[in-house]
Design an enzyme around this catalytic site. Structure first.
Site, PDB file in Angstrom:
ATOM      1  N   CYS A   2       0.832  -1.198   0.000  1.00  0.00           N
ATOM      2  CA  CYS A   2       0.000   0.000   0.000  1.00  0.00           C
ATOM      3  C   CYS A   2       0.867   1.250   0.000  1.00  0.00           C
ATOM      4  O   CYS A   2       2.026   1.218   0.402  1.00  0.00           O
ATOM      5  CB  CYS A   2      -0.893   0.014   1.233  1.00  0.00           C
ATOM      6  SG  CYS A   2      -1.906  -1.465   1.438  1.00  0.00           S
ATOM      7  N   ARG A  27       4.083   0.336  -6.519  1.00  0.00           N
ATOM      8  CA  ARG A  27       4.108  -0.538  -5.357  1.00  0.00           C
ATOM      9  C   ARG A  27       3.051  -1.635  -5.456  1.00  0.00           C
ATOM     10  O   ARG A  27       3.112  -2.632  -4.734  1.00  0.00           O
ATOM     11  CB  ARG A  27       3.885   0.282  -4.084  1.00  0.00           C
ATOM     12  CG  ARG A  27       5.001   1.273  -3.788  1.00  0.00           C
ATOM     13  CD  ARG A  27       4.598   2.244  -2.714  1.00  0.00           C
ATOM     14  NE  ARG A  27       4.410   1.602  -1.438  1.00  0.00           N
ATOM     15  CZ  ARG A  27       5.341   1.566  -0.478  1.00  0.00           C
ATOM     16  NH1 ARG A  27       6.512   2.125  -0.674  1.00  0.00           N
ATOM     17  NH2 ARG A  27       5.100   0.972   0.677  1.00  0.00           N
ATOM     18  N   TRP A  75      -3.402  -2.314  -1.310  1.00  0.00           N
ATOM     19  CA  TRP A  75      -3.146  -3.672  -1.793  1.00  0.00           C
ATOM     20  C   TRP A  75      -3.843  -4.604  -0.814  1.00  0.00           C
ATOM     21  O   TRP A  75      -3.457  -4.704   0.347  1.00  0.00           O
ATOM     22  CB  TRP A  75      -1.643  -3.938  -1.834  1.00  0.00           C
ATOM     23  CG  TRP A  75      -1.233  -5.226  -2.482  1.00  0.00           C
ATOM     24  CD1 TRP A  75      -1.093  -5.477  -3.817  1.00  0.00           C
ATOM     25  CD2 TRP A  75      -0.877  -6.449  -1.819  1.00  0.00           C
ATOM     26  NE1 TRP A  75      -0.678  -6.771  -4.023  1.00  0.00           N
ATOM     27  CE2 TRP A  75      -0.544  -7.391  -2.813  1.00  0.00           C
ATOM     28  CE3 TRP A  75      -0.820  -6.836  -0.484  1.00  0.00           C
ATOM     29  CZ2 TRP A  75      -0.144  -8.696  -2.515  1.00  0.00           C
ATOM     30  CZ3 TRP A  75      -0.429  -8.138  -0.178  1.00  0.00           C
ATOM     31  CH2 TRP A  75      -0.100  -9.044  -1.190  1.00  0.00           C
ATOM     32  N   ASN A 101      -0.995   1.480   6.238  1.00  0.00           N
ATOM     33  CA  ASN A 101      -0.228   0.397   5.625  1.00  0.00           C
ATOM     34  C   ASN A 101       0.115  -0.602   6.713  1.00  0.00           C
ATOM     35  O   ASN A 101       0.477  -0.217   7.821  1.00  0.00           O
ATOM     36  CB  ASN A 101       1.076   0.912   5.015  1.00  0.00           C
ATOM     37  CG  ASN A 101       0.852   1.746   3.776  1.00  0.00           C
ATOM     38  OD1 ASN A 101      -0.269   1.882   3.308  1.00  0.00           O
ATOM     39  ND2 ASN A 101       1.919   2.320   3.248  1.00  0.00           N
ATOM     40  N   GLY A 102       0.072  -1.889   6.382  1.00  0.00           N
ATOM     41  CA  GLY A 102       0.434  -2.907   7.354  1.00  0.00           C
ATOM     42  C   GLY A 102      -0.726  -3.841   7.639  1.00  0.00           C
ATOM     43  O   GLY A 102      -1.743  -3.848   6.931  1.00  0.00           O
ATOM     44  N   GLU A 495      15.561 -17.195 -11.518  1.00  0.00           N
ATOM     45  CA  GLU A 495      15.231 -15.778 -11.656  1.00  0.00           C
ATOM     46  C   GLU A 495      14.559 -15.498 -13.000  1.00  0.00           C
ATOM     47  O   GLU A 495      13.605 -14.713 -13.074  1.00  0.00           O
ATOM     48  CB  GLU A 495      16.499 -14.931 -11.499  1.00  0.00           C
ATOM     49  CG  GLU A 495      16.329 -13.451 -11.739  1.00  0.00           C
ATOM     50  CD  GLU A 495      15.352 -12.775 -10.812  1.00  0.00           C
ATOM     51  OE1 GLU A 495      14.985 -11.622 -11.091  1.00  0.00           O
ATOM     52  OE2 GLU A 495      14.925 -13.391  -9.807  1.00  0.00           O
ATOM     53  N   LYS A 499      10.784 -13.895 -13.420  1.00  0.00           N
ATOM     54  CA  LYS A 499      10.470 -12.700 -14.193  1.00  0.00           C
ATOM     55  C   LYS A 499       9.294 -12.958 -15.128  1.00  0.00           C
ATOM     56  O   LYS A 499       8.401 -12.122 -15.265  1.00  0.00           O
ATOM     57  CB  LYS A 499      11.700 -12.252 -15.003  1.00  0.00           C
ATOM     58  CG  LYS A 499      12.777 -11.589 -14.200  1.00  0.00           C
ATOM     59  CD  LYS A 499      12.377 -10.215 -13.745  1.00  0.00           C
ATOM     60  CE  LYS A 499      12.559  -9.936 -12.293  1.00  0.00           C
ATOM     61  NZ  LYS A 499      12.510 -10.811 -11.253  1.00  0.00           N
ATOM     62  N   GLU A 502       6.016 -13.236 -13.128  1.00  0.00           N
ATOM     63  CA  GLU A 502       5.578 -11.993 -12.509  1.00  0.00           C
ATOM     64  C   GLU A 502       4.832 -11.081 -13.471  1.00  0.00           C
ATOM     65  O   GLU A 502       3.816 -10.477 -13.096  1.00  0.00           O
ATOM     66  CB  GLU A 502       6.793 -11.229 -11.953  1.00  0.00           C
ATOM     67  CG  GLU A 502       7.377 -11.820 -10.689  1.00  0.00           C
ATOM     68  CD  GLU A 502       8.590 -11.050 -10.219  1.00  0.00           C
ATOM     69  OE1 GLU A 502       8.697 -10.801  -9.009  1.00  0.00           O
ATOM     70  OE2 GLU A 502       9.437 -10.681 -11.069  1.00  0.00           O
ATOM     71  N   HIS A 518      14.719 -36.479 -13.816  1.00  0.00           N
ATOM     72  CA  HIS A 518      14.212 -37.023 -12.555  1.00  0.00           C
ATOM     73  C   HIS A 518      12.774 -36.591 -12.298  1.00  0.00           C
ATOM     74  O   HIS A 518      12.337 -36.543 -11.143  1.00  0.00           O
ATOM     75  CB  HIS A 518      15.119 -36.594 -11.399  1.00  0.00           C
ATOM     76  CG  HIS A 518      16.509 -37.114 -11.514  1.00  0.00           C
ATOM     77  ND1 HIS A 518      16.823 -38.444 -11.386  1.00  0.00           N
ATOM     78  CD2 HIS A 518      17.678 -36.480 -11.788  1.00  0.00           C
ATOM     79  CE1 HIS A 518      18.121 -38.614 -11.557  1.00  0.00           C
ATOM     80  NE2 HIS A 518      18.663 -37.436 -11.810  1.00  0.00           N
ATOM     81  N   LYS A 617       5.542  -4.047  -4.845  1.00  0.00           N
ATOM     82  CA  LYS A 617       6.985  -3.845  -4.945  1.00  0.00           C
ATOM     83  C   LYS A 617       7.688  -4.116  -3.630  1.00  0.00           C
ATOM     84  O   LYS A 617       8.701  -4.790  -3.579  1.00  0.00           O
ATOM     85  CB  LYS A 617       7.271  -2.409  -5.410  1.00  0.00           C
ATOM     86  CG  LYS A 617       8.761  -2.097  -5.584  1.00  0.00           C
ATOM     87  CD  LYS A 617       9.395  -2.955  -6.653  1.00  0.00           C
ATOM     88  CE  LYS A 617      10.836  -2.591  -6.903  1.00  0.00           C
ATOM     89  NZ  LYS A 617      11.473  -3.524  -7.849  1.00  0.00           N
TER      90      LYS A 617
END
Length: 622
Positions: A2, A27, A75, A101-102, A495, A499, A502, A518, A617
């Protein structure tokens, strides 16, 4: 996560609030809103689910007037993205407005008690509890004839009383209907920064909204409370009264928070990597002693030499950088390394010897899980160091020492330049530790020379943009990808897959190439491309054999290989050619075409690259 903005001064608050909310879009959010103190003495709230453009349309129909206001991008954690759940929230008889926020962990019990006292809730959020709780505490305060002369003590006492009942994390901005000339802010575990102007003050959850408005900032620390008017700023500890504060310079320029000529922040930041790597390494490579030097480790050479075990903890992309760091420390410094998900380490109780050193790796310096893991290791008496990009962040302040990336602000949600700078810092740290132990002077010089070539090599890797775009357009319709690499490039494969997930919402997995047989090889078919990381090196022939196994089963192969490698070109369906580099720097150079590939696939699929769905973010909640 947020975002919070606030303004108090002589200008119309909504202008800064909306601009600031746009700056915080990166964010991640699903709704937004503002509250302004109207000249009539009423708090006017405008909020809506969806993008900030919808909030702007609402404000065009119903203008928000007033010189003090707060704003928020949400968010969702508690409750769906709806107009009712958007912030700001009003408490009491619309006497208090709060943005938060939180996460408040005990909100259910508080809510039940407040409902019993007659407070009416209109949202599903944990945040509305704070607004009603502050209003409830304010009712208990005795009247004061001149609140300003008394330092707004009734407000401070009410907020202190309310905060003492909260369990969890918060960054708060608070307006009071009956005190239209003051704004309060409070922080515990969720960042807030104040901007100091001439007859005005600004508030934000990070520094980006302040660019162009002020060059002087004040960071709030955990458990601090700020009492802000147009002309004054007073800082208090939640429990201990007045505390002094230091005013710092805002080290950001307008160009740092604008896209410039690029279509997206992510593309801009991908192309900034030659410069960000230069900044990360600037002044840290010492030819005279064939080592890397850091000013902020706060541990002597003797203390560092006594380290017998290193723990690297992080989340997401930073965790992949930590996996690269494991290879770097073990190969260059010959030190045993353990890489831990911070979200797991905070709840585990692994045996740790006295000679263990923790590195917490984070772009934002606010990641809740990483911060909790660092605090747990500090509690046990272990030295803790941070690898962080944001000066003034919580983790950078709480660690015993550390290294700043100096990569510049990263606006795109999908991390790019922070990852390569983290890998570069880890390489320099491994060099530093290696020279403290058994690494020779000549080996140190060779490593330094290779590090100094990195910006040029990354610049050459960026020339693969056209190749990556063509391949992306060819495979953008596919819904599953495999990323395969070995040794240093197994973390790079992870990574690269992250990407793609995301920003394009394609299912992608990274594996050590030898592990395919395997189990995962069962996924291979003509609709599942495999991205092979194929630099020349110790296991090149082994990876070539793995590539042939995929081809034999009809799977398309995209190879990232050294320039002019005809052996790979003869087998792969598509090739992205990059400059050859020593194995310990391959993850940095190899990650560039993977970033470009993910970016162009997302664009081809019509995805919102800079604001991917469901993501944030800076993850400041557990």
């Amino acid at each position: 996560m947020c975002g919070i903005v606030g303004y108090i001064g002589s200008a119309q608050a909504v202008d800064f609030l909306v601009q600031g909310l746009h700056r915080l879009e990166y964010r991640g959010y699903d709704s937004s809103g503002v509250a302004c103190m109207a000249p009539s003495g009423v708090i006017r709230v405008s909020r809506t689910a969806g993008r900030i453009a919808q909030l702007e349309s609402l404000l065009a129909e119903q203008p928000a007037v007033g010189t003090i206001g707060i704003g928020h991008t949400r968010w969702a954690t508690h409750g769906r993205p709806t107009d009712e759940n958007a912030h700001p929230h009003l408490g009491g008889n619309q006497s208090v407005a709060v943005v938060h926020n939180g996460v408040i962990e005990n909100y259910r019990s508080l809510k039940e008690r407040l409902i019993g006292l007659g407070y009416v809730f209109r949202s599903e959020t944990d945040s509305e509890v704070i607004a009603h709780l502050i209003a409830s505490c304010l009712e208990d305060q005795p009247p004061v004839a001149n609140a300003a002369a008394a330092g707004y003590q009734p407000l401070v006492s009410a907020v202190q009383q309310a905060l003492a009942q909260l369990q969890g994390t918060y960054g708060l901005a608070i307006l009071f209907r009956d005190y239209p000339e003051v704004l309060l802010a409070a922080r515990l575990g969720s960042p807030l920064v104040l901007g100091v102007g001439d007859g005005e003050h600004f508030l934000a959850s990070d520094a980006s909204p302040l660019v162009g408005h002020t060059e002087k900032i004040v960071y709030l620390s955990d458990n601090e409370l700020a009492v802000v008017t147009a002309d004054s700023l007073r800082m208090m500890h939640r429990d201990q009264g007045h505390v002094s504060h230091s005013v710092e310079s805002l080290d950001l320029a307008a160009g740092d928070v604008d896209r410039g000529s690029y279509a997206h922040f992510m593309l801009k930041e991908i192309h900034e990597q030659p410069e960000s790597l230069k900044n990360t390494m600037r002044g840290r490579l010492d030819l005279d002693e064939a080592t890397a030097k850091f000013g902020g480790l706060n541990l002597s050479a003797r203390q560092l030499r006594s380290v017998r075990r290193i723990v690297l903890t992080a989340c997401g992309t930073s965790w992949h950088a930590a996996l690269v760091g494991e290879h770097l420390f073990e190969s260059l410094a010959r030190l045993p390394v353990e890489v831990e998900y911070a979200s797991e380490l905070r709840y585990r109780n692994p045996p740790m010897s006295d000679e263990t050193l923790l590195f917490a790796i984070t772009q934002s310096g606010e990641t809740a899980d990483t911060l909790a893991a660092l605090r747990e290791m500090k509690r046990k008496g272990h030295p803790t160091l941070a690898i962080c990009n944001v000066v003034g962040s919580t983790i950078s302040q709480e660690a015993d020492g550390g290294v700043f990336l100096h990569a510049g602000p990263e606006i795109g949600v999908a991390s790019t330049k922070a990852f390569t700078s983290q890998c570069a810092v880890l390489a320099m740290l491994a060099l530093h530790f290696g020279r403290l132990h058994d690494m020779s002077f000549d080996t140190g010089l060779r490593i330094i020379e290779q590090l100094r070539q990195l910006p040029e090599l990354v610049g050459r890797a960026l020339e693969t943009d056209g190749q990556a775009r063509r391949i992306a357009e060819k495979y953008a319709h596919c819904n599953n990808f495999l990323y395969l690499g070995r040794q240093f490039n197994f973390p790079t494969a992870l990574e690269g897959a992250l990407k793609l997930k995301e920003i394009s919402y394609i299912h992608a997995e990274g594996y050590p190439a030898a592990e395919m047989k395997h189990g995962p090889i069962a996924l291979v078919d003509e609709h599942t491309p495999s991205v092979f990381l194929m630099p020349r090196g110790l296991v090149f022939d082994k990876v070539m054999a793995n590539l042939e196994e995929i081809k034999a089963r009809g799977g398309p192969v995209i190879a990232v290989a050294g320039e002019g490698d005809m052996a790979v070109a003869d087998l792969a369906d598509d090739v992205i050619s990059i400059p050859e580099v020593d194995d310990f720097l391959q993850p940095i150079v190899m990650s560039i075409p993977l970033q470009l590939l993910a970016y162009h696939i997302a664009v081809a699929r019509g995805c919102d690259v800079d604001k991917p769905r469901n993501l944030a973010k800076s993850v400041t909640v557990e």
